[in-house]
Design a protein around this motif. Structure first.
Motif, mmCIF file in Angstrom:
data_model
loop_
_atom_site.group_PDB
_atom_site.id
_atom_site.type_symbol
_atom_site.label_atom_id
_atom_site.label_comp_id
_atom_site.label_asym_id
_atom_site.label_seq_id
_atom_site.Cartn_x
_atom_site.Cartn_y
_atom_site.Cartn_z
ATOM 1 N N VAL A 268 0.847 -1.189 0.000
ATOM 2 C CA VAL A 268 0.000 0.000 0.000
ATOM 3 C C VAL A 268 0.891 1.250 0.000
ATOM 4 C CG1 VAL A 268 -1.834 1.255 1.164
ATOM 5 C CG2 VAL A 268 -1.788 -1.246 1.266
ATOM 6 N N TYR A 269 0.596 2.158 -0.926
ATOM 7 C CA TYR A 269 1.381 3.374 -1.103
ATOM 8 C C TYR A 269 0.514 4.608 -0.826
ATOM 9 C CZ TYR A 269 4.874 0.581 -3.653
ATOM 10 O OH TYR A 269 5.829 -0.340 -4.012
ATOM 11 N N LEU A 270 1.170 5.674 -0.406
ATOM 12 C CA LEU A 270 0.514 6.966 -0.243
ATOM 13 C C LEU A 270 1.059 7.894 -1.314
ATOM 14 C CD1 LEU A 270 -1.540 8.143 1.811
ATOM 15 C CD2 LEU A 270 0.406 9.150 3.019
ATOM 16 N N VAL B 29 -7.765 9.662 0.655
ATOM 17 C CA VAL B 29 -7.404 9.906 2.048
ATOM 18 C C VAL B 29 -7.777 11.327 2.462
ATOM 19 C CG1 VAL B 29 -5.502 9.993 3.723
ATOM 20 C CG2 VAL B 29 -5.514 8.238 1.919
ATOM 21 N N GLU C 214 -4.512 6.669 -1.366
ATOM 22 C CA GLU C 214 -3.850 5.442 -0.948
ATOM 23 C C GLU C 214 -4.019 4.438 -2.074
ATOM 24 O OE1 GLU C 214 -4.051 3.881 3.355
ATOM 25 O OE2 GLU C 214 -5.410 2.550 2.224
ATOM 26 N N CYS C 215 -2.906 3.943 -2.595
ATOM 27 C CA CYS C 215 -2.939 3.004 -3.718
ATOM 28 C C CYS C 215 -2.439 1.639 -3.277
ATOM 29 C CB CYS C 215 -2.051 3.511 -4.862
ATOM 30 S SG CYS C 215 -2.571 5.075 -5.593
ATOM 31 N N GLU C 216 -3.225 0.616 -3.565
ATOM 32 C CA GLU C 216 -2.810 -0.751 -3.243
ATOM 33 C C GLU C 216 -2.583 -1.510 -4.546
ATOM 34 O OE1 GLU C 216 -4.065 -4.644 -0.547
ATOM 35 O OE2 GLU C 216 -5.190 -2.761 -0.388
ATOM 36 N N THR D 210 4.231 -1.179 8.834
ATOM 37 C CA THR D 210 3.780 0.137 8.375
ATOM 38 C C THR D 210 4.743 1.206 8.861
ATOM 39 O OG1 THR D 210 1.449 -0.550 8.416
ATOM 40 C CG2 THR D 210 1.891 1.818 8.406
#
Length: 305
Positions: free
Chosen positions: A169-171, A215, A225-227, A285
């Protein structure tokens, strides 16, 4: 060289050559096997073939496994931020601006240089320049990466990536206002035929799926937020540009009129996988780096919000 022979039985007939060898030698990555086939280290009935060759009953496969090259990477004390470590895996929080593995343009200062200083027991599956590296992120993307400390762990982690069971998961801060709260981008990604340094959405590309959710919204930007379901090169950067919301600061896929950040505003914040030894799910995280959070506060406190 170590020589291995495989005789193809009826039940394996029709299977790709690289798959057959992976089944027999699970400690070796398919990428490495494909390279050996291309280099002529793997022959079928004394003939060179392609990795996608479909084996036939009674085929004789001979593997002349090349001697491993000695690592010739300078170990450097780069003060890596190790989030977790045991006898099998290591989780590192890569800073923005650090390249993952050495190349001609950057032989030192890479994550691999730092890993070689930190520990000597790294898997050798990916060769001399990428010991232990299971997956990578771009130079200007900060955040979590998993590293394999032995070949068995490496195979397990790669298999999980192939099976799409690793949580990544990226922000990201992107341009524009995204009206819906979540979505999925399902668009194949391949090499751009005009600019070979770029990737693009193309029918000739490989399947690529990115899930995203909002977000926080600002007037001119959106924090998302990219998964990742798949892990194609530059996937988040390409997919967000594809839907009209390129990453802020992205020099390759972004807008010319963007916030000067020195690279895309992208952080790999969460990483989860099944531990190769315990078979238990583990998740890590980390918060975005200080410059990322400072930029968010500036945007958040802007009168234009």
């Amino acid at each position: 060289m170590e020589v291995n022979r495989i005789e193809i039985e009826e039940e394996l007939a029709g299977t790709r050559l690289d798959r057959v060898i992976t089944m027999n030698r699970p400690e070796i990555s398919r990428t490495q096997i494909q390279q050996w086939i291309k280099d002529g280290n793997i022959l079928v009935n004394d003939q060179a073939v392609k990795p996608n060759y479909r084996v036939r009953e009674n085929d004789c496969i001979v593997i002349d496994e090349p001697e491993p090259e000695e690592l010739n990477i300078i170990a450097e004390d780069l003060n890596l931020e190790i989030i977790y470590e045991d006898q099998d895996v290591l989780i590192v929080n890569k800073p923005r601006g650090m390249v993952v593995h050495p190349a001609k343009a950057h032989a030192s200062g890479t994550l691999v240089n730092g890993l070689m200083y930190h520990c000597k027991d790294l898997s050798g599956i990916n060769g001399v320049l990428r010991p232990g590296i299971v997956h990578r992120t771009d130079k200007d993307t900060s955040g979590l990466l998993m590293v394999a400390k032995n070949d068995i762990a490496h195979v397990s982690l790669v298999d999980q990536l192939v099976e799409k069971s690793v949580k990544r998961v990226y922000l990201a801060l992107v341009h524009g206002h995204i009206p819906h709260n979540n979505g999925t981008i399902d668009a194949p990604i391949g090499r751009d035929e005009i600019d070979r340094q770029k990737m693009t959405v193309t029918e000739r590309g490989k399947d690529a799926v990115t899930h995203f959710k909002i977000v926080e919204r600002f007037k001119d930007y959106t924090l998302v937020e990219c998964e990742l379901e798949t892990g194609r090169t530059h996937q988040i950067r390409v997919h967000m540009e594809y839907i009209g919301h390129p990453l802020v600061g992205d020099p390759k896929y972004g807008l010319k009129n963007t916030i000067p950040f020195g690279g895309q505003v992208l952080h790999a914040g969460t990483l989860g996988f099944t531990h190769p030894r315990t078979n238990e799910y583990v998740e890590f995280t980390v918060e975005p780096p200080e410059d990322f959070q400072t930029l968010l506060n500036e945007v958040r406190n802007s009168v234009d919000k």
